[in-house]
Design an enzyme around this catalytic site. Structure first.
Site, PDB file in Angstrom:
ATOM      1  N   SER A 188       2.421   2.930  -2.493  1.00  0.00           N
ATOM      2  CA  SER A 188       3.710   2.516  -3.071  1.00  0.00           C
ATOM      3  C   SER A 188       4.080   3.240  -4.358  1.00  0.00           C
ATOM      4  O   SER A 188       4.851   2.716  -5.157  1.00  0.00           O
ATOM      5  CB  SER A 188       3.714   1.001  -3.279  1.00  0.00           C
ATOM      6  OG  SER A 188       2.515   0.578  -3.875  1.00  0.00           O
ATOM      7  N   THR A 189       3.552   4.460  -4.554  1.00  0.00           N
ATOM      8  CA  THR A 189       3.987   5.193  -5.740  1.00  0.00           C
ATOM      9  C   THR A 189       5.288   5.948  -5.488  1.00  0.00           C
ATOM     10  O   THR A 189       5.903   6.458  -6.418  1.00  0.00           O
ATOM     11  CB  THR A 189       2.903   6.186  -6.229  1.00  0.00           C
ATOM     12  OG1 THR A 189       2.620   7.124  -5.179  1.00  0.00           O
ATOM     13  CG2 THR A 189       1.634   5.468  -6.627  1.00  0.00           C
ATOM     14  N   SER A 190       5.701   6.022  -4.229  1.00  0.00           N
ATOM     15  CA  SER A 190       6.972   6.691  -3.916  1.00  0.00           C
ATOM     16  C   SER A 190       7.495   6.162  -2.575  1.00  0.00           C
ATOM     17  O   SER A 190       6.861   5.302  -1.954  1.00  0.00           O
ATOM     18  CB  SER A 190       6.775   8.218  -3.840  1.00  0.00           C
ATOM     19  OG  SER A 190       5.912   8.528  -2.766  1.00  0.00           O
ATOM     20  N   GLY A 191       8.645   6.688  -2.170  1.00  0.00           N
ATOM     21  CA  GLY A 191       9.170   6.418  -0.828  1.00  0.00           C
ATOM     22  C   GLY A 191       9.477   4.949  -0.549  1.00  0.00           C
ATOM     23  O   GLY A 191       9.867   4.178  -1.423  1.00  0.00           O
ATOM     24  N   ILE A 192       9.278   4.577   0.728  1.00  0.00           N
ATOM     25  CA  ILE A 192       9.604   3.223   1.193  1.00  0.00           C
ATOM     26  C   ILE A 192       8.731   2.182   0.482  1.00  0.00           C
ATOM     27  O   ILE A 192       9.194   1.092   0.143  1.00  0.00           O
ATOM     28  CB  ILE A 192       9.435   3.154   2.732  1.00  0.00           C
ATOM     29  CG1 ILE A 192      10.495   4.024   3.413  1.00  0.00           C
ATOM     30  CG2 ILE A 192       9.515   1.713   3.228  1.00  0.00           C
ATOM     31  CD1 ILE A 192      10.259   4.265   4.908  1.00  0.00           C
ATOM     32  N   GLY A 193       7.482   2.531   0.234  1.00  0.00           N
ATOM     33  CA  GLY A 193       6.562   1.608  -0.442  1.00  0.00           C
ATOM     34  C   GLY A 193       7.054   1.271  -1.840  1.00  0.00           C
ATOM     35  O   GLY A 193       7.078   0.100  -2.250  1.00  0.00           O
ATOM     36  N   THR A 235       0.841  -1.204   0.000  1.00  0.00           N
ATOM     37  CA  THR A 235       0.000   0.000   0.000  1.00  0.00           C
ATOM     38  C   THR A 235       0.879   1.258   0.000  1.00  0.00           C
ATOM     39  O   THR A 235       2.021   1.242   0.478  1.00  0.00           O
ATOM     40  CB  THR A 235      -0.936   0.029   1.231  1.00  0.00           C
ATOM     41  OG1 THR A 235      -0.146   0.101   2.437  1.00  0.00           O
ATOM     42  CG2 THR A 235      -1.818  -1.192   1.280  1.00  0.00           C
ATOM     43  N   SER A 293       7.306   2.620  12.775  1.00  0.00           N
ATOM     44  CA  SER A 293       8.338   3.661  12.834  1.00  0.00           C
ATOM     45  C   SER A 293       9.033   3.598  14.190  1.00  0.00           C
ATOM     46  O   SER A 293       8.453   3.086  15.162  1.00  0.00           O
ATOM     47  CB  SER A 293       7.685   5.035  12.684  1.00  0.00           C
ATOM     48  OG  SER A 293       8.580   6.070  13.021  1.00  0.00           O
ATOM     49  N   TYR A 312       0.658  11.042  15.278  1.00  0.00           N
ATOM     50  CA  TYR A 312       1.417  10.105  14.433  1.00  0.00           C
ATOM     51  C   TYR A 312       2.015   9.002  15.301  1.00  0.00           C
ATOM     52  O   TYR A 312       1.895   7.819  14.983  1.00  0.00           O
ATOM     53  CB  TYR A 312       2.517  10.874  13.696  1.00  0.00           C
ATOM     54  CG  TYR A 312       3.454  10.000  12.881  1.00  0.00           C
ATOM     55  CD1 TYR A 312       3.050   9.468  11.650  1.00  0.00           C
ATOM     56  CD2 TYR A 312       4.753   9.721  13.320  1.00  0.00           C
ATOM     57  CE1 TYR A 312       3.911   8.679  10.905  1.00  0.00           C
ATOM     58  CE2 TYR A 312       5.618   8.923  12.573  1.00  0.00           C
ATOM     59  CZ  TYR A 312       5.189   8.415  11.358  1.00  0.00           C
ATOM     60  OH  TYR A 312       6.051   7.621  10.619  1.00  0.00           O
TER      61      TYR A 312
HETATM   62  P1  NAD Z   1       5.644   8.722   1.282  1.00  0.00           P
HETATM   63  O1  NAD Z   1       4.909   9.929   1.761  1.00  0.00           O
HETATM   64  O2  NAD Z   1       6.928   8.909   0.578  1.00  0.00           O
HETATM   65  O3  NAD Z   1       4.711   7.835   0.355  1.00  0.00           O
HETATM   66  C1  NAD Z   1       3.396   7.768   0.649  1.00  0.00           C
HETATM   67  C2  NAD Z   1       2.681   6.925  -0.392  1.00  0.00           C
HETATM   68  O4  NAD Z   1       1.377   6.752   0.093  1.00  0.00           O
HETATM   69  C3  NAD Z   1       2.570   7.541  -1.760  1.00  0.00           C
HETATM   70  O5  NAD Z   1       2.587   6.495  -2.704  1.00  0.00           O
HETATM   71  C4  NAD Z   1       1.172   8.180  -1.717  1.00  0.00           C
HETATM   72  O6  NAD Z   1       0.579   8.270  -2.988  1.00  0.00           O
HETATM   73  C5  NAD Z   1       0.449   7.159  -0.889  1.00  0.00           C
HETATM   74  N1  NAD Z   1      -0.727   7.658  -0.195  1.00  0.00           N
HETATM   75  C6  NAD Z   1      -0.844   8.727   0.635  1.00  0.00           C
HETATM   76  N2  NAD Z   1      -2.096   8.814   1.132  1.00  0.00           N
HETATM   77  C7  NAD Z   1      -2.785   7.758   0.601  1.00  0.00           C
HETATM   78  C8  NAD Z   1      -4.108   7.275   0.731  1.00  0.00           C
HETATM   79  N3  NAD Z   1      -5.018   7.907   1.495  1.00  0.00           N
HETATM   80  N4  NAD Z   1      -4.471   6.154   0.070  1.00  0.00           N
HETATM   81  C9  NAD Z   1      -3.571   5.493  -0.706  1.00  0.00           C
HETATM   82  N5  NAD Z   1      -2.302   5.898  -0.877  1.00  0.00           N
HETATM   83  C10 NAD Z   1      -1.922   7.022  -0.244  1.00  0.00           C
HETATM   84  O7  NAD Z   1       5.786   7.765   2.546  1.00  0.00           O
HETATM   85  P2  NAD Z   1       7.122   7.251   3.260  1.00  0.00           P
HETATM   86  O8  NAD Z   1       7.812   8.400   3.907  1.00  0.00           O
HETATM   87  O9  NAD Z   1       7.860   6.354   2.342  1.00  0.00           O
HETATM   88  O10 NAD Z   1       6.480   6.398   4.441  1.00  0.00           O
HETATM   89  C11 NAD Z   1       6.065   5.054   4.261  1.00  0.00           C
HETATM   90  C12 NAD Z   1       5.820   4.443   5.624  1.00  0.00           C
HETATM   91  O11 NAD Z   1       7.028   4.480   6.375  1.00  0.00           O
HETATM   92  C13 NAD Z   1       4.772   5.193   6.445  1.00  0.00           C
HETATM   93  O12 NAD Z   1       3.967   4.282   7.137  1.00  0.00           O
HETATM   94  C14 NAD Z   1       5.615   6.009   7.426  1.00  0.00           C
HETATM   95  O13 NAD Z   1       4.939   6.271   8.626  1.00  0.00           O
HETATM   96  C15 NAD Z   1       6.800   5.079   7.622  1.00  0.00           C
HETATM   97  N6  NAD Z   1       8.017   5.782   8.072  1.00  0.00           N
HETATM   98  C16 NAD Z   1       8.607   6.722   7.275  1.00  0.00           C
HETATM   99  C17 NAD Z   1       9.757   7.372   7.748  1.00  0.00           C
HETATM  100  C18 NAD Z   1      10.465   8.419   6.899  1.00  0.00           C
HETATM  101  O14 NAD Z   1      11.400   9.055   7.403  1.00  0.00           O
HETATM  102  N7  NAD Z   1      10.112   8.607   5.649  1.00  0.00           N
HETATM  103  C19 NAD Z   1      10.272   7.069   8.986  1.00  0.00           C
HETATM  104  C20 NAD Z   1       9.651   6.103   9.777  1.00  0.00           C
HETATM  105  C21 NAD Z   1       8.506   5.459   9.291  1.00  0.00           C
END
Ligand code: NAD
Length: 264
Positions: A15-20, A13, A141, A154
């Site tokens: 997963s268009t960017s970031g960790i996903g 879920t 996290s 959060y």
């Molecule tokens: P991100 O913001 O880079 O990516 C978010 C993704 O979620 C995107 O693909 C976006 O399109 C999608 N999205 C947002 N709202 C949505 C919705 N309502 N329905 C469907 N898709 C939706 O996220 P990230 O920073 O890679 O974080 C991913 C996970 O890792 C999160 O659970 C976050 O809490 C956790 N995390 C991140 C960090 C960090 O530093 N980035 C640190 C600790 C934990």
């Protein structure tokens, strides 16, 4: 190491960017049929193409669905079909003083960060148990165990994920289904990168100086002393999704650069 993941089907879920996205890429590279998810169809198509351009044989699909509601989760469940692996990665964050976090904010964080994973797991856990194999991973996290004062809502949502994850694992006794959570620390995703670039610009610093100062003064316990790359989190997620990780169940796996000063 061959992760023995070829031919599995995974839903990731947010997963268009970031960790996903990094997780989807890593699993696709291992021969997993990955199903990406995001809200925006254009971003979804681009995310799929970025994986396909790297791995010609990759099996990649996408479902555009907003997981902030039960209806959106149901839409995703119906479109994605059966899966072996569920990565509950979606999560939002927003620094806000506690006094300004209104009821709607609390409920929104609970819906998006907790209930999306609860709803998808409720459907898929039973099917995984029936097939006697499955993997569910919650991306929590470090904030789940070190609650942040600057975004209390959060932190609450990330702690809740840990509780749900461990309890679901407890229901899998004697099966080949595992439920684990992964705890990333500060990770250089697009959102974090943009946020940081603004901070650096406002302070008249280069990105390198700002990153150096952030870890020296705001995250002095980080052993890594730099941002984690999304691919570094994805590597742990891919492992815990694999048959190799059979003995890891109900665990909270740290990928936080050593920020958390704890023996376990
Ligand atoms: P991100 O913001 O880079 O990516 C978010 C993704 O979620 C995107 O693909 C976006 O399109 C999608 N999205 C947002 N709202 C949505 C919705 N309502 N329905 C469907 N898709 C939706 O996220 P990230 O920073 O890679 O974080 C991913 C996970 O890792 C999160 O659970 C976050 O809490 C956790 N995390 C991140 C960090 C960090 O530093 N980035 C640190 C600790 C934990």
């Amino acid at each position: 190491m061959d992760l023995l993941l070829k031919g599995k089907r995974a839903l990731i879920t947010g997963s268009t960017s970031g960790i996903g996205w990094a997780t989807a890429r890593e699993l696709a590279a291992e021969g997993v049929h990955v199903i990406l998810n995001g809200r925006d169809p254009t971003r979804l198509t681009s995310a799929i193409e970025r994986i396909q351009s790297e791995f010609a044989d990759a099996m990649v699909d996408g479902v555009a669905a907003d997981l902030s509601s039960a209806a959106g989760c149901q839409q995703l469940l119906e479109a994605a079909g059966e899966i072996d692996i569920l990565v509950n990665n979606l999560g939002i964050f927003e620094p806000k003083p506690f006094e300004q976090i209104v009821d709607e904010d609390w409920l929104r964080f609970f819906e998006v960060n907790v209930m999306s994973g609860v709803r998808l797991s409720r459907h898929h856990l039973a099917l995984m148990k029936a097939r006697n194999w499955g993997r569910i991973v919650f991306i929590s996290s470090e904030s789940g165990i070190c609650p942040p004062a600057e975004m209390v809502h959060y932190g609450m949502s990330k702690s809740a994920q840990l509780s749900v994850s461990r309890a679901l694992a407890e229901t899998c006794t004697g099966t080949n289904v595992t439920v684990n959570s992964v705890l990333p620390g500060p990770t250089k995703t697009e959102g974090v990168g943009e946020f940081f670039a603004t901070l650096a610009r406002d302070a008249g610093q280069t990105l390198e100086q700002a990153e150096h100062d952030f870890f020296k003064f705001a995250r002095p316990t980080s052993l890594l002393q730099r941002f984690i790359e999304p691919a570094e989190v994805a590597a742990m997620v891919a492992y815990v999704c694999s048959p190799r990780s059979a003995a890891t169940n109900g665990a909270a796996l740290h990928v936080e650069g050593g920020v958390v000063r704890s023996l376990i």
